[in-house]
Structures are given as C-alpha cells and as structure tokens.
Design a protein around this motif. Structure first.
Motif, PDB file in Angstrom:
ATOM      1  N   VAL A   1      47.195  48.000 -48.230  1.00  0.00           N
ATOM      2  CA  VAL A   1      47.732  47.919 -46.867  1.00  0.00           C
ATOM      3  C   VAL A   1      49.255  47.845 -46.879  1.00  0.00           C
ATOM      4  O   VAL A   1      49.935  48.545 -46.108  1.00  0.00           O
ATOM      5  CB  VAL A   1      47.126  46.709 -46.129  1.00  0.00           C
ATOM      6  N   GLN A   2      49.816  46.999 -47.736  1.00  0.00           N
ATOM      7  CA  GLN A   2      51.267  46.810 -47.736  1.00  0.00           C
ATOM      8  C   GLN A   2      52.005  48.096 -48.120  1.00  0.00           C
ATOM      9  O   GLN A   2      53.091  48.384 -47.603  1.00  0.00           O
ATOM     10  CB  GLN A   2      51.668  45.644 -48.651  1.00  0.00           C
ATOM     11  N   ALA A   3      51.395  48.892 -49.023  1.00  0.00           N
ATOM     12  CA  ALA A   3      52.007  50.165 -49.413  1.00  0.00           C
ATOM     13  C   ALA A   3      51.923  51.174 -48.276  1.00  0.00           C
ATOM     14  O   ALA A   3      52.892  51.899 -47.997  1.00  0.00           O
ATOM     15  CB  ALA A   3      51.321  50.714 -50.657  1.00  0.00           C
ATOM     16  N   ALA A   4      50.784  51.199 -47.594  1.00  0.00           N
ATOM     17  CA  ALA A   4      50.629  52.112 -46.452  1.00  0.00           C
ATOM     18  C   ALA A   4      51.618  51.757 -45.350  1.00  0.00           C
ATOM     19  O   ALA A   4      52.213  52.641 -44.717  1.00  0.00           O
ATOM     20  CB  ALA A   4      49.201  52.053 -45.937  1.00  0.00           C
ATOM     21  N   PHE A   5      51.809  50.471 -45.129  1.00  0.00           N
ATOM     22  CA  PHE A   5      52.756  50.043 -44.096  1.00  0.00           C
ATOM     23  C   PHE A   5      54.182  50.442 -44.465  1.00  0.00           C
ATOM     24  O   PHE A   5      54.952  50.907 -43.621  1.00  0.00           O
ATOM     25  CB  PHE A   5      52.663  48.545 -43.888  1.00  0.00           C
ATOM     26  N   THR A   6      54.536  50.281 -45.728  1.00  0.00           N
ATOM     27  CA  THR A   6      55.877  50.652 -46.180  1.00  0.00           C
ATOM     28  C   THR A   6      56.153  52.126 -45.921  1.00  0.00           C
ATOM     29  O   THR A   6      57.270  52.512 -45.547  1.00  0.00           O
ATOM     30  CB  THR A   6      56.043  50.334 -47.674  1.00  0.00           C
TER      31      THR A   6
ATOM     32  N   ILE B   1      60.312  50.460 -38.166  1.00  0.00           N
ATOM     33  CA  ILE B   1      60.752  49.325 -37.358  1.00  0.00           C
ATOM     34  C   ILE B   1      62.086  49.691 -36.713  1.00  0.00           C
ATOM     35  O   ILE B   1      63.127  49.712 -37.365  1.00  0.00           O
ATOM     36  CB  ILE B   1      60.896  48.052 -38.224  1.00  0.00           C
ATOM     37  N   THR B   2      62.053  49.999 -35.434  1.00  0.00           N
ATOM     38  CA  THR B   2      63.268  50.433 -34.740  1.00  0.00           C
ATOM     39  C   THR B   2      64.125  49.263 -34.287  1.00  0.00           C
ATOM     40  O   THR B   2      65.350  49.344 -34.285  1.00  0.00           O
ATOM     41  CB  THR B   2      62.905  51.306 -33.530  1.00  0.00           C
ATOM     42  N   ASN B   3      63.484  48.169 -33.905  1.00  0.00           N
ATOM     43  CA  ASN B   3      64.217  46.988 -33.449  1.00  0.00           C
ATOM     44  C   ASN B   3      63.510  45.730 -33.947  1.00  0.00           C
ATOM     45  O   ASN B   3      62.551  45.268 -33.331  1.00  0.00           O
ATOM     46  CB  ASN B   3      64.323  46.969 -31.927  1.00  0.00           C
ATOM     47  N   PRO B   4      63.967  45.155 -35.055  1.00  0.00           N
ATOM     48  CA  PRO B   4      63.282  43.975 -35.612  1.00  0.00           C
ATOM     49  C   PRO B   4      63.278  42.781 -34.669  1.00  0.00           C
ATOM     50  O   PRO B   4      62.371  41.948 -34.734  1.00  0.00           O
ATOM     51  CB  PRO B   4      64.074  43.674 -36.894  1.00  0.00           C
ATOM     52  N   LEU B   5      64.267  42.688 -33.773  1.00  0.00           N
ATOM     53  CA  LEU B   5      64.313  41.547 -32.858  1.00  0.00           C
ATOM     54  C   LEU B   5      63.240  41.615 -31.785  1.00  0.00           C
ATOM     55  O   LEU B   5      62.943  40.604 -31.138  1.00  0.00           O
ATOM     56  CB  LEU B   5      65.695  41.453 -32.208  1.00  0.00           C
TER      57      LEU B   5
ATOM     58  N   VAL C   1      53.510  41.664 -47.202  1.00  0.00           N
ATOM     59  CA  VAL C   1      53.842  42.167 -45.868  1.00  0.00           C
ATOM     60  C   VAL C   1      54.887  41.265 -45.213  1.00  0.00           C
ATOM     61  O   VAL C   1      55.838  41.751 -44.579  1.00  0.00           O
ATOM     62  CB  VAL C   1      52.587  42.275 -44.986  1.00  0.00           C
ATOM     63  N   THR C   2      54.740  39.962 -45.369  1.00  0.00           N
ATOM     64  CA  THR C   2      55.729  39.028 -44.817  1.00  0.00           C
ATOM     65  C   THR C   2      57.108  39.300 -45.399  1.00  0.00           C
ATOM     66  O   THR C   2      58.119  39.316 -44.683  1.00  0.00           O
ATOM     67  CB  THR C   2      55.311  37.577 -45.091  1.00  0.00           C
ATOM     68  N   SER C   3      57.178  39.536 -46.707  1.00  0.00           N
ATOM     69  CA  SER C   3      58.459  39.836 -47.354  1.00  0.00           C
ATOM     70  C   SER C   3      59.068  41.127 -46.831  1.00  0.00           C
ATOM     71  O   SER C   3      60.280  41.216 -46.589  1.00  0.00           O
ATOM     72  CB  SER C   3      58.272  39.926 -48.873  1.00  0.00           C
ATOM     73  N   ILE C   4      58.230  42.140 -46.640  1.00  0.00           N
ATOM     74  CA  ILE C   4      58.718  43.424 -46.116  1.00  0.00           C
ATOM     75  C   ILE C   4      59.287  43.247 -44.713  1.00  0.00           C
ATOM     76  O   ILE C   4      60.380  43.736 -44.392  1.00  0.00           O
ATOM     77  CB  ILE C   4      57.577  44.457 -46.097  1.00  0.00           C
TER      78      ILE C   4
ATOM     79  N   SER D   1      61.879  38.169 -37.472  1.00  0.00           N
ATOM     80  CA  SER D   1      61.934  36.710 -37.571  1.00  0.00           C
ATOM     81  C   SER D   1      60.610  36.155 -38.083  1.00  0.00           C
ATOM     82  O   SER D   1      59.533  36.580 -37.645  1.00  0.00           O
ATOM     83  CB  SER D   1      62.252  36.109 -36.203  1.00  0.00           C
ATOM     84  N   SER D   2      60.692  35.205 -39.010  1.00  0.00           N
ATOM     85  CA  SER D   2      59.471  34.649 -39.608  1.00  0.00           C
ATOM     86  C   SER D   2      58.595  33.947 -38.586  1.00  0.00           C
ATOM     87  O   SER D   2      57.369  33.882 -38.748  1.00  0.00           O
ATOM     88  CB  SER D   2      59.821  33.686 -40.743  1.00  0.00           C
ATOM     89  N   ASP D   3      59.183  33.396 -37.516  1.00  0.00           N
ATOM     90  CA  ASP D   3      58.355  32.723 -36.518  1.00  0.00           C
ATOM     91  C   ASP D   3      57.657  33.696 -35.572  1.00  0.00           C
ATOM     92  O   ASP D   3      56.880  33.287 -34.713  1.00  0.00           O
ATOM     93  CB  ASP D   3      59.165  31.682 -35.727  1.00  0.00           C
ATOM     94  N   LYS D   4      57.908  34.988 -35.756  1.00  0.00           N
ATOM     95  CA  LYS D   4      57.185  36.028 -34.997  1.00  0.00           C
ATOM     96  C   LYS D   4      56.089  36.669 -35.850  1.00  0.00           C
ATOM     97  O   LYS D   4      55.452  37.620 -35.423  1.00  0.00           O
ATOM     98  CB  LYS D   4      58.151  37.115 -34.513  1.00  0.00           C
ATOM     99  N   ILE D   5      55.867  36.127 -37.054  1.00  0.00           N
ATOM    100  CA  ILE D   5      54.813  36.599 -37.950  1.00  0.00           C
ATOM    101  C   ILE D   5      53.698  35.570 -37.894  1.00  0.00           C
ATOM    102  O   ILE D   5      53.804  34.479 -38.469  1.00  0.00           O
ATOM    103  CB  ILE D   5      55.339  36.790 -39.371  1.00  0.00           C
ATOM    104  N   LEU D   6      52.623  35.884 -37.213  1.00  0.00           N
ATOM    105  CA  LEU D   6      51.590  34.909 -36.889  1.00  0.00           C
ATOM    106  C   LEU D   6      50.476  34.919 -37.932  1.00  0.00           C
ATOM    107  O   LEU D   6      49.990  35.983 -38.338  1.00  0.00           O
ATOM    108  CB  LEU D   6      50.994  35.189 -35.513  1.00  0.00           C
ATOM    109  N   LYS D   7      50.057  33.720 -38.335  1.00  0.00           N
ATOM    110  CA  LYS D   7      48.916  33.536 -39.211  1.00  0.00           C
ATOM    111  C   LYS D   7      48.035  32.448 -38.606  1.00  0.00           C
ATOM    112  O   LYS D   7      48.505  31.655 -37.786  1.00  0.00           O
ATOM    113  CB  LYS D   7      49.372  33.164 -40.624  1.00  0.00           C
TER     114      LYS D   7
END
Length: 302
Positions: free
Chosen positions: A254-259, A264-268, A284-287, A294-300
């Motif tokens: 998955v992470q390779a396919a996403f890369t 990502i046009t606007n990370p904000l 994926v989080t690192s990418i 922003s890390s607080d926009k990455i939900l788990k």
C-alpha cells in the motif's frame, strides 16, 4: 518472628550468613530496615511486581461482560468471516458504540481469554437494528478461529465498547480539508468500513481515496460494498501484494502504491485515516509528514 525472603533476594546462605553477627541484636523492624538498606532495588522490584499484579486483577474485575447470541457467522473472503451479534436484549451496550473505530473484547465458550475486535458496523446500525458486526480473520490455533467456527445462536460475551475511535472532527469542515487519504490492509478494513458507512462528508471533499491492500482479490473483503462506497464520494484503489497474471491494477504494498500516485497538492488541507499492519501505518505516516501533512490530521483508532 520468622522472616521469609523473596526468592529474588539472596538466600541466607549467600547473604545473611555474612552478617549473622548483626542480626540477633536487632529488633524485627530493624531487620527489615537492614534488608531494605542492603537490597533496595530488589525489594522495590518485588513491590512493583506485586502492585502490577494487583492492578491487573482490579482491571480484570472491572470488566462488565454482556452475554448475547451470534446472529451470523458467514465467509467474507478467504480466511475472513462476517460475524454479527444480536444486541436486541442489550440496548445499553448497543448505544455505547458512538464512533467509528471503536472496539471491544469478545469471549467465546471454553476459550482461555478474550479477543479484541474492532466493530465493523457503523454506530447507527447498532441503534437501529441492535447488532454489532465484525470482520474476523481466522488464524489457525487462535480464539478468532474458534469464533469463526461457532454456529448461529451460540452465546458469546462482550465487554463494554472501548477506545476513542477515529476523531473526524480533526479533519472538519470538509471544505477546509478537501483531501483525505484512507489506508487499510487485511482485516484492518473493518473499522474503515464503519467510518465510511458512518459518513464523514466524503462527497463534499474534492479528493477522498481508499488504498486497500490484500494478498489477492480472494482475500479482499467487502467488494460487494465498493459500489456504494464509491457513490458516497470515495475512490477505491485496491492494492494486491500477490496478484494473479490478469491483474492490471496497483500491486505491491500500500505505501509503495501511495508513493506512486499520492499527488498531495496542499498538505495543509490534507487529512488521513490509517488502520492495518504496523509497517504500513508507520511508513505511510512518515511519507505524509515528510510532505507537510500535520500529524494531528493523521487519524488512527488506538
């Protein structure tokens, strides 16, 4: 007074004999102070162990178990099963499921310990129909395998609902967070299904993609729901790690396919939701964070 020592403290032959000429003249509390002075770390370790055991016992005692019958146990894909539990006699437990991504413990007859399961159905299903649905991977020798082999009507026990789930308020309003990437591998699609079918304004966002990884199509659950998910505004990107020769879609991890396809046009204005293998979620989080999300926009959900 007799003095017994923990096995982790040196025995009398190796320690007390060396200081035997001190001990007869000391009262009992002095002996303890003497031991504490000479072996503070080991005594403290024993206290910590006893405290941990006691705390674990208290936690176990506070679990409330609710019996309920199975209403469905059916194959969902290779090694995966749909499991439904009837909560019509347990409305309080049904009402405690308030957010996608929550989970609970489930006990089956004659099993030595419970299993943690994410709730696959959306909260509204519990309130409307009085049911919890799960996607369970049958692993040989596991409690999950026992559960997947049970018959309709078998009574299981469930704990109270746990966890905070996916806090989608972090990626609202949809016009501000127009891009949301969703990632799932294997049975990790279970709480993602709950999220999608709960609704998080996907149709009001410009780019919502689900990267869903499985070994092959035979191991990919919920394919019968893809059309409805897509109609809600989600683009589904199946990723197969071991596809057959006729597969023309994304392959590998998955992470390779996403890369390869992320754009990502606007990370904000980008958010993400992840559930699945640890390596996938970490990479994926690192990418995403490297690209400015922003890390607080990455939900788990844990």
């Amino acid at each position: 007074m007799s003095l017994s020592l923990s096995p982790s403290i040196p025995s009398s032959s190796s320690c007390l004999r060396l200081h035997a000429h001190f001990i007869p003249s000391l009262p009992p509390m002095s002996i303890l102070r003497c031991l504490t002075h000479r072996f503070p770390c080991r005594l403290n370790l024993q206290r910590h162990r006893f405290a941990s055991v006691a705390a674990a016992a208290v936690r176990q005692d506070t679990t409330v178990w609710t019996p309920a019958p199975l209403s469905e146990v059916e194959p969902a894909a290779e090694s995966l099963f749909h499991v439904s539990v009837d909560l019509s006699d347990s409305p309080d437990l049904a009402a405690s499921h308030t957010r996608a991504g929550q989970y609970l413990q489930l006990r089956v007859p004659d099993a030595p310990k419970p299993s943690f399961l994410a709730i696959a159905s959306p909260p509204k299903l519990a309130s409307a129909r009085g049911v919890f649905e799960f996607l369970v991977k049958s692993v040989p020798g596991s409690i999950a395998e026992i559960l997947c082999g049970l018959k309709k009507g078998t009574v299981v026990e469930m704990s109270q609902v746990m966890g905070n789930g996916f806090d989608t308020s972090q990626i609202d309003p949809p016009e501000k967070y127009a891009t949301v990437f969703i990632f799932a591998t294997g049975s990790g699609i279970s709480p993602i299904r709950s999220l999608i079918e709960s609704g998080f304004s996907a149709a009001e966002r410009s780019d919502v993609r689900l990267y869903y990884g499985a070994r092959n199509l035979q191991r990919m659950a919920y394919q019968d729901r893809f059309k409805d998910w897509e109609s809600s505004g989600i683009t589904i990107v199946p990723v197969l790690s071991q596809p057959d020769g006729s597969w023309t879609g994304e392959s590998g991890y998955v992470q390779a396919a996403f890369t390869r396809t992320k754009q990502i046009t606007n990370p904000l204005s980008t958010g993400a939701v992840l559930c699945g293998q640890k390596q996938m979620t970490e990479e994926v989080t690192s990418i995403l964070t490297a690209d400015g999300v922003s890390s607080d926009k990455i939900l788990k959900n844990f």
